[in-house]
Design a protein around this motif. Structure first.
Motif, mmCIF file in Angstrom:
data_model
loop_
_atom_site.group_PDB
_atom_site.id
_atom_site.type_symbol
_atom_site.label_atom_id
_atom_site.label_comp_id
_atom_site.label_asym_id
_atom_site.label_seq_id
_atom_site.Cartn_x
_atom_site.Cartn_y
_atom_site.Cartn_z
ATOM 1 N N GLN A 285 -14.505 33.527 58.925
ATOM 2 C CA GLN A 285 -14.624 33.794 60.017
ATOM 3 C C GLN A 285 -15.330 32.708 61.024
ATOM 4 O O GLN A 285 -16.263 31.944 60.339
ATOM 5 C CB GLN A 285 -15.327 34.863 60.497
ATOM 6 C CG GLN A 285 -15.582 35.504 61.837
ATOM 7 C CD GLN A 285 -14.272 36.362 62.164
ATOM 8 O OE1 GLN A 285 -13.732 37.066 61.316
ATOM 9 N NE2 GLN A 285 -13.720 35.734 63.209
ATOM 10 N N HIS A 286 -14.899 32.155 62.246
ATOM 11 C CA HIS A 286 -15.563 31.133 62.931
ATOM 12 C C HIS A 286 -15.617 31.831 64.325
ATOM 13 O O HIS A 286 -15.264 32.869 64.554
ATOM 14 C CB HIS A 286 -14.468 29.584 63.171
ATOM 15 C CG HIS A 286 -14.559 28.843 62.015
ATOM 16 N ND1 HIS A 286 -15.173 27.872 61.793
ATOM 17 C CD2 HIS A 286 -13.688 29.020 60.741
ATOM 18 C CE1 HIS A 286 -14.795 27.263 60.846
ATOM 19 N NE2 HIS A 286 -13.930 28.046 60.035
ATOM 20 N N TRP A 287 -16.559 31.054 65.074
ATOM 21 C CA TRP A 287 -16.949 31.704 66.370
ATOM 22 C C TRP A 287 -17.018 30.342 67.401
ATOM 23 O O TRP A 287 -17.877 29.206 66.992
ATOM 24 C CB TRP A 287 -18.223 32.175 66.514
ATOM 25 C CG TRP A 287 -18.780 32.670 67.738
ATOM 26 C CD1 TRP A 287 -19.391 32.109 68.784
ATOM 27 C CD2 TRP A 287 -18.529 34.126 68.561
ATOM 28 N NE1 TRP A 287 -19.641 32.846 69.857
ATOM 29 C CE2 TRP A 287 -18.997 34.188 69.659
ATOM 30 C CE3 TRP A 287 -17.514 35.136 68.028
ATOM 31 C CZ2 TRP A 287 -18.942 35.095 70.457
ATOM 32 C CZ3 TRP A 287 -17.575 36.158 68.823
ATOM 33 C CH2 TRP A 287 -18.195 36.188 70.138
ATOM 34 N N SER B 281 -4.621 26.451 64.813
ATOM 35 C CA SER B 281 -5.991 25.788 64.874
ATOM 36 C C SER B 281 -6.037 24.994 66.133
ATOM 37 O O SER B 281 -5.239 23.949 66.116
ATOM 38 C CB SER B 281 -6.283 25.287 63.483
ATOM 39 O OG SER B 281 -7.520 24.673 63.667
ATOM 40 N N HIS C 93 -17.907 28.897 55.405
ATOM 41 C CA HIS C 93 -17.408 30.105 56.151
ATOM 42 C C HIS C 93 -16.847 31.420 55.615
ATOM 43 O O HIS C 93 -16.904 32.224 56.274
ATOM 44 C CB HIS C 93 -16.521 29.475 57.460
ATOM 45 C CG HIS C 93 -17.296 28.723 58.365
ATOM 46 N ND1 HIS C 93 -17.388 27.384 58.534
ATOM 47 C CD2 HIS C 93 -17.646 29.138 59.630
ATOM 48 C CE1 HIS C 93 -17.962 27.169 59.349
ATOM 49 N NE2 HIS C 93 -18.235 28.191 60.303
ATOM 50 N N LYS D 28 -21.883 30.755 55.814
ATOM 51 C CA LYS D 28 -21.685 30.471 57.221
ATOM 52 C C LYS D 28 -20.985 31.241 57.992
ATOM 53 O O LYS D 28 -20.820 31.293 59.342
ATOM 54 C CB LYS D 28 -20.982 28.833 57.241
ATOM 55 C CG LYS D 28 -22.132 28.050 56.865
ATOM 56 C CD LYS D 28 -21.180 26.402 57.040
ATOM 57 C CE LYS D 28 -21.983 25.539 56.680
ATOM 58 N NZ LYS D 28 -22.406 25.248 55.377
ATOM 59 N N GLY D 29 -20.152 32.277 57.316
ATOM 60 C CA GLY D 29 -19.349 33.076 58.193
ATOM 61 C C GLY D 29 -20.028 34.399 58.397
ATOM 62 O O GLY D 29 -19.421 35.370 59.056
ATOM 63 N N PRO E 105 -20.712 34.531 62.669
ATOM 64 C CA PRO E 105 -19.565 34.598 63.456
ATOM 65 C C PRO E 105 -19.059 36.076 63.073
ATOM 66 O O PRO E 105 -18.504 36.835 64.231
ATOM 67 C CB PRO E 105 -18.643 33.723 62.723
ATOM 68 C CG PRO E 105 -19.320 32.381 62.305
ATOM 69 C CD PRO E 105 -20.644 33.073 61.838
ATOM 70 N N THR F 141 -19.728 27.321 71.900
ATOM 71 C CA THR F 141 -19.230 27.006 70.286
ATOM 72 C C THR F 141 -20.328 27.325 69.397
ATOM 73 O O THR F 141 -20.193 26.757 68.219
ATOM 74 C CB THR F 141 -18.659 25.462 70.355
ATOM 75 O OG1 THR F 141 -19.511 24.438 71.001
ATOM 76 C CG2 THR F 141 -17.272 25.619 71.133
ATOM 77 N N GLU G 150 -22.138 28.837 66.783
ATOM 78 C CA GLU G 150 -21.923 30.068 65.811
ATOM 79 C C GLU G 150 -23.004 29.873 64.626
ATOM 80 O O GLU G 150 -22.803 30.761 63.776
ATOM 81 C CB GLU G 150 -20.488 29.563 65.115
ATOM 82 C CG GLU G 150 -20.421 28.363 64.462
ATOM 83 C CD GLU G 150 -19.184 28.192 63.617
ATOM 84 O OE1 GLU G 150 -18.304 29.100 63.765
ATOM 85 O OE2 GLU G 150 -18.910 27.236 62.682
#
Length: 684
Positions: A174-176, A230, A502, A506-507, A510, A619, A621
């Motif tokens: 997951q990213h944010w 992406s 992520h 790191k995920g 987000p 951006t 996150e």
């Protein structure tokens, strides 16, 4: 004799004129030819210039008060533009129609100032209409494409250039925002990321939010595919191979991203919201991973874990049993006492053996075709209508945890009643305070490439199951969410890898922001340290940073106890974090849950919530807000003891809870210190 003078007639004698022309054309023939060609090109250029002036590159399709929709000829795209500033909020490249053919300035709905209609012959019809606004300051447009041939596949792609997008589907890493995600076109349906890493995760909504103040919502009855490319665009598509399936969505434009979500996103599941059991917020969850071969072994394992927790002064919380252990104890409950004595098995489970710890059990809507549960349903002739099927009474078989299983038919009231009655009986028999339901995600019919009935289109299976489980009370935990954020349910997050990526630590943030934005504020994060790629986290630093992060989330869950992972220092830190969570975080969550009940605002908020026009905030996150007053900025990079921290809200002040230093909002703190023993937390 003198002849009278002849009166001039104005005519050139034929012989003289012809002779002169012949004499003239010989030397001038080439020049006249060039002049003719030049005149032709000049006329052509003039016509082209006239057409260019008459047909500008952008043309208004429908205009409202706060904005409007234009058609851009070069790209074949719809533009959503804000007025009076003229900023472009969204660019929607259309597919399935010849983009080179522009709509005319006058459309077929010219008599209706609130609509625009245009048809590409033999391809598709476009209808754009002004819709009632959800709140003052926001303007909405309905966009509907109707194919005019069975083979037309519709596809609208929303550009990510200069726009950060949020919402939609959860993904494996997951990213944010979701701009960095990549996914091929696939049904917009929740799924199990463990089984399908390239699919969509367990929580999704047909709602996309752009940093320019634009929202995109798709109605539940619209068959929908989604693709993510992406940093280029995301695309809404009609299913391929389905005859004449329309594609429709709603575009809304607000002054900024926070206003857009307040006006549109908070209404996704309506305004009638209910909270789950807040007692779980202050109760850490300890997942049982001990012996599970028999009821006696499980009982001994649970008693041993309870004693260890008590010895380490961690005796409060919930012991969580997985589906396998729950099935073993449930099977024991069906064994007659005489047979139980002959087999030497333990009696019925006694929850006082682990008091004051509570117990949670795990069920699912799946039944293995070899399980006593399914075989009993055969004996009682419950297969007809109780399980999903293509040709009743033959159940549709699917794989769940490596076994061939039948899946509960949530469209049958009899099947749901039987399933819920069983859950209530097991909860009472085992003395469980909480019941976890796994396997709520996905659409078994789509997995078999079978068109589902109307009542099971898209994520209606998940929504129907969630609505049924909510009748069990507010102590229920479910593994997925779709149009169910208003129900009094906890949602279990997907398992994460035990690493710094992520797909791991790191995920987490987000995912927290994604769940909360979609209304799922009462979630249970994965166990501290991650639960994939190893039975125990091998990195004490990762365990500590993960522990510090989940301290500020609704529930703290543990798969590996701290005494198995790390040294005494980490064990002491665990006690401190549990205490801080109970005394500082839980009251904050309860405070802002009242705001969520009333207004639908997320409890866990992104930085742009307080800085909705600052591009820097779009951006970020690796930090989040709890309500409007606490900012959490943990370390998520291995080996780091410093980080940059963005403080949102220009004109506001933030105080570091560790050092008591005060800083201005709307600024970035560079290389801010954060030792392994601390996590940067600021109060407004």
């Amino acid at each position: 004799r003198t002849m009278p003078l002849a009166r001039p007639t104005g005519q050139i004698p034929e012989a003289t004129w012809t002779l002169g022309f012949r004499e003239m054309t010989e030397p001038w023939k080439g020049a006249l030819g060039c002049l003719g060609v030049a005149v032709f090109f000049a006329m052509t250029i003039g016509i082209i210039s006239w057409q260019a002036l008459e047909q500008p590159p952008e043309e208004w399709v429908l205009r409202g008060r706060a904005g409007g929709v234009l058609w851009e000829r070069r790209r074949g795209a719809l533009l959503l533009r804000a007025l009076p500033a003229g900023r472009t909020a969204a660019v929607v490249a259309v597919g399935g129609v010849p983009a080179a053919e522009p709509p005319p300035p006058r459309d077929r709905c010219w008599h209706d100032g609130g609509q625009f209609c245009y048809a590409w012959e033999e391809d598709a019809e476009l209808r754009v209409s002004l819709e009632p606004p959800p709140a003052p300051g926001t303007e909405c447009y309905g966009v509907r494409w109707t194919p005019l041939r069975p083979d037309v596949a519709l596809k609208d792609c929303f550009s990510m250039a200069n726009v950060s997008w949020y919402g939609g589907a959860s993904v494996r890493a997951q990213h944010w925002p979701l701009n960095g995600a990549e996914s091929p076109a696939q049904p917009f349906v929740s799924g199990d990321l463990g089984e399908s890493p390239a699919g969509y995760g367990p929580v999704l909504e047909r709602y996309f939010l752009g940093s320019t103040g634009v929202t995109v919502t798709v109605a539940p009855d619209v068959p929908l595919f989604l693709s993510l490319e992406s940093n280029r665009h995301f695309c809404l598509e009609s299913p391929a191979g389905r005859a004449a399936v329309p594609l429709g969505y709603r575009l809304c434009l607000s002054p900024d991203v926070a206003a857009a979500h307040r006006h549109v996103g908070t209404q996704l599941a309506g305004t009638a919201r209910a909270m789950p059991d807040t007692a779980l917020l202050g109760s850490p969850i300890w997942r049982y991973h001990g012996p599970e071969g028999s009821a006696a072994k499980i009982t001994r394992g649970l008693r041993s874990l309870a004693k260890r927790l008590k010895r380490h002064r961690l005796q409060e919380g919930v012991l969580a049993l997985g589906e396998r252990c729950t099935a073993v104890l449930a099977a024991t409950d069906h064994v007659p006492p005489e047979r139980r004595k002959r087999q030497g098995s333990a009696g019925a489970w006694d929850p006082s053996l682990v008091a004051p710890l509570q117990l949670s059990i795990t069920l699912s809507p799946y039944a293995s075709i070899a399980s006593p549960l399914f075989l009993r349903s055969l004996r009682h002739r419950q297969t007809d209508g109780y399980w999903l099927s293509l040709q009743p009474p033959i159940p549709l078989l699917s794989t769940w945890k490596g076994q061939l299983c039948a899946r509960l038919n949530v469209t049958s009231e009899a099947a749901l009643g039987w399933f819920l009655a069983r859950a209530r009986r097991l909860r009472q028999a085992l003395g469980a305070a909480y019941v976890v339901f796994e396997g709520a995600e996905g659409n078994a019919l789509l997995d078999r490439a079978v068109p589902p009935p109307a009542e099971l289109v898209g994520d209606r299976y998940t929504a129907a199951l969630a609505a049924a489980l909510a009748t069990l009370g507010n102590t229920t935990i479910i593994s997925a969410g779709a149009r169910s954020s208003h129900l009094p349910l906890f949602v279990q997050m997907s398992p994460l890898r035990s690493d710094w990526s992520h797909a791991g630590l790191k995920g987490v943030i987000p995912s927290v922001l994604h769940y909360s934005l979609l209304g799922y504020n009462f979630f249970i994060p994965d166990a501290v340290g991650g639960s994939l790629a190893g039975d125990t986290p091998g990195d004490p630093e990762l365990y500590v940073r993960w522990l510090q992060l989940v301290t500020f989330l609704p529930v703290m869950a543990f798969g590996t106890p701290p005494w198995l992972c790390c040294d005494t220092w980490v064990l002491n830190l665990t006690r401190q974090c549990i205490r801080r969570h109970r005394d500082f975080v839980v009251p904050l969550i309860i405070k802002y849950s009242e705001e969520w009940l009333r207004l639908g605002y997320p409890i866990f908020r992104p930085a742009w919530w307080l800085s909705p026009t600052d591009p820097t905030a779009f951006t970020i996150e690796d930090e989040f807000l709890i309500g409007d007053e606490v900012l959490v900025a943990p370390i998520t990079e291995k080996g780091q003891t410093w980080r940059d921290i963005y403080l949102p809200g220009e004109g506001q002040l933030w105080q570091d809870t560790n050092s008591a230093r005060v800083f201005d909002g709307g600024t970035v703190l560079r290389n801010y210190s954060a030792s392994l023993a601390e996590v940067p937390v600021f109060v407004k």
